[in-house]
Motif scaffolding. Structure first.
Motif, PDB file in Angstrom:
ATOM      1  N   ASP A   1       0.766  -1.284   0.007  1.00  0.00           N
ATOM      2  CA  ASP A   1       0.186  -0.010   0.031  1.00  0.00           C
ATOM      3  C   ASP A   1       0.775   1.303  -0.052  1.00  0.00           C
ATOM      4  O   ASP A   1       0.571   2.299  -0.512  1.00  0.00           O
ATOM      5  CB  ASP A   1      -0.749   0.053   1.084  1.00  0.00           C
ATOM      6  N   THR A   2       1.950   1.116   0.691  1.00  0.00           N
ATOM      7  CA  THR A   2       2.816   2.311   0.838  1.00  0.00           C
ATOM      8  C   THR A   2       3.590   2.826  -0.259  1.00  0.00           C
ATOM      9  O   THR A   2       3.534   3.838  -0.944  1.00  0.00           O
ATOM     10  CB  THR A   2       3.946   2.128   1.746  1.00  0.00           C
ATOM     11  N   TYR A   3       4.067   1.739  -1.337  1.00  0.00           N
ATOM     12  CA  TYR A   3       4.642   1.625  -2.543  1.00  0.00           C
ATOM     13  C   TYR A   3       3.577   2.310  -3.425  1.00  0.00           C
ATOM     14  O   TYR A   3       4.090   2.909  -4.565  1.00  0.00           O
ATOM     15  CB  TYR A   3       5.410   0.317  -2.909  1.00  0.00           C
ATOM     16  N   SER A   4       2.088   1.672  -3.335  1.00  0.00           N
ATOM     17  CA  SER A   4       1.186   2.206  -4.368  1.00  0.00           C
ATOM     18  C   SER A   4       1.181   3.560  -4.311  1.00  0.00           C
ATOM     19  O   SER A   4       0.961   4.351  -5.284  1.00  0.00           O
ATOM     20  CB  SER A   4       0.014   1.610  -4.129  1.00  0.00           C
ATOM     21  N   ARG A   5       0.904   4.164  -2.936  1.00  0.00           N
ATOM     22  CA  ARG A   5       0.879   5.651  -2.979  1.00  0.00           C
ATOM     23  C   ARG A   5       2.069   6.414  -3.268  1.00  0.00           C
ATOM     24  O   ARG A   5       1.827   7.492  -4.077  1.00  0.00           O
ATOM     25  CB  ARG A   5       0.705   5.891  -1.287  1.00  0.00           C
ATOM     26  N   ARG A   6       3.358   5.899  -3.365  1.00  0.00           N
ATOM     27  CA  ARG A   6       4.480   6.566  -3.855  1.00  0.00           C
ATOM     28  C   ARG A   6       4.266   6.680  -5.198  1.00  0.00           C
ATOM     29  O   ARG A   6       4.703   7.529  -5.852  1.00  0.00           O
ATOM     30  CB  ARG A   6       5.640   5.734  -3.252  1.00  0.00           C
ATOM     31  N   MET A   7       4.163   5.144  -5.992  1.00  0.00           N
ATOM     32  CA  MET A   7       3.978   5.413  -7.286  1.00  0.00           C
ATOM     33  C   MET A   7       2.717   6.305  -8.009  1.00  0.00           C
ATOM     34  O   MET A   7       2.992   6.991  -9.150  1.00  0.00           O
ATOM     35  CB  MET A   7       3.821   3.898  -7.863  1.00  0.00           C
TER      36      MET A   7
ATOM     37  N   THR B   1       3.883   9.304 -10.361  1.00  0.00           N
ATOM     38  CA  THR B   1       3.045   9.426 -11.767  1.00  0.00           C
ATOM     39  C   THR B   1       2.584  10.984 -12.016  1.00  0.00           C
ATOM     40  O   THR B   1       2.711  11.445 -13.134  1.00  0.00           O
ATOM     41  CB  THR B   1       1.918   8.411 -11.816  1.00  0.00           C
ATOM     42  N   ILE B   2       1.871  11.551 -10.775  1.00  0.00           N
ATOM     43  CA  ILE B   2       1.443  12.874 -11.004  1.00  0.00           C
ATOM     44  C   ILE B   2       2.574  13.891 -11.343  1.00  0.00           C
ATOM     45  O   ILE B   2       2.398  14.811 -12.035  1.00  0.00           O
ATOM     46  CB  ILE B   2       0.762  13.259  -9.756  1.00  0.00           C
ATOM     47  N   ILE B   3       3.813  13.662 -10.675  1.00  0.00           N
ATOM     48  CA  ILE B   3       4.849  14.607 -10.940  1.00  0.00           C
ATOM     49  C   ILE B   3       5.343  14.368 -12.148  1.00  0.00           C
ATOM     50  O   ILE B   3       5.630  15.341 -12.862  1.00  0.00           O
ATOM     51  CB  ILE B   3       6.011  14.313  -9.663  1.00  0.00           C
ATOM     52  N   VAL B   4       5.768  13.218 -12.787  1.00  0.00           N
ATOM     53  CA  VAL B   4       6.184  13.087 -13.912  1.00  0.00           C
ATOM     54  C   VAL B   4       5.293  13.460 -15.138  1.00  0.00           C
ATOM     55  O   VAL B   4       5.552  14.006 -15.929  1.00  0.00           O
ATOM     56  CB  VAL B   4       6.716  11.513 -14.049  1.00  0.00           C
ATOM     57  N   THR B   5       3.965  13.491 -14.874  1.00  0.00           N
ATOM     58  CA  THR B   5       3.076  13.976 -15.892  1.00  0.00           C
ATOM     59  C   THR B   5       3.134  15.563 -15.835  1.00  0.00           C
ATOM     60  O   THR B   5       3.264  16.154 -17.024  1.00  0.00           O
ATOM     61  CB  THR B   5       1.529  13.441 -15.434  1.00  0.00           C
ATOM     62  N   PHE B   6       3.145  16.140 -14.812  1.00  0.00           N
ATOM     63  CA  PHE B   6       3.426  17.402 -14.659  1.00  0.00           C
ATOM     64  C   PHE B   6       4.658  18.058 -15.142  1.00  0.00           C
ATOM     65  O   PHE B   6       4.577  19.040 -16.062  1.00  0.00           O
ATOM     66  CB  PHE B   6       3.282  17.965 -13.116  1.00  0.00           C
ATOM     67  N   LEU B   7       5.753  17.325 -15.148  1.00  0.00           N
ATOM     68  CA  LEU B   7       7.142  17.604 -15.673  1.00  0.00           C
ATOM     69  C   LEU B   7       6.911  17.445 -17.141  1.00  0.00           C
ATOM     70  O   LEU B   7       7.462  18.306 -17.943  1.00  0.00           O
ATOM     71  CB  LEU B   7       8.065  17.136 -14.984  1.00  0.00           C
TER      72      LEU B   7
END
Length: 79
Positions: A46-52, A56-62
Motif C-alpha cells: 500500500d505504501t509503494y502504491s501511494r508513492r507510485m 506518476t502525478i509529478i512525472v506527468t506535470f513535468l
C-alpha cells in the motif's frame, strides 16, 4: 457448522488445529507465520502504491511543462 468456524478467531482456530493434530503444531505455526507475513507485505505494498501514484502525478506535470516549452521551438521550426 460453517458459520461456527467463521466466527472463531485465528488464535482459536490455531488452538483447535493444534489440539487435533496431537502435537503436530508445526504446520499450524507455519500457516500463522505466513498470514502475518502476508499482512506485512500488504501494508508495504500500500505504501509503494501511494508513492507510485504521486510519482506518476509529478512525472506527468513535468512532461506537460516540457511539452509546453518545446511547443514554441517546434512552432518556430515549422514556420
Amino acid at each position: 457448522m460453517p458459520n461456527e468456524w467463521e466466527k472463531l478467531t485465528d488464535q482459536e482456530l490455531a488452538r483447535i488445529a493444534q489440539d487435533g493434530l496431537q502435537g503436530q503444531g508445526a504446520p499450524v505455526e507455519a500457516m500463522r507465520r505466513l498470514r502475518i507475513a502476508l499482512e506485512s507485505a500488504s501494508a508495504s505494498s500500500d505504501t509503494y502504491s501511494r508513492r507510485m501514484f504521486w510519482l506518476t502525478i509529478i512525472v506527468t506535470f513535468l512532461t506537460a511543462i516540457q511539452a509546453i516549452g518545446a511547443f514554441d521551438v517546434i512552432w518556430r521550426w515549422i514556420k
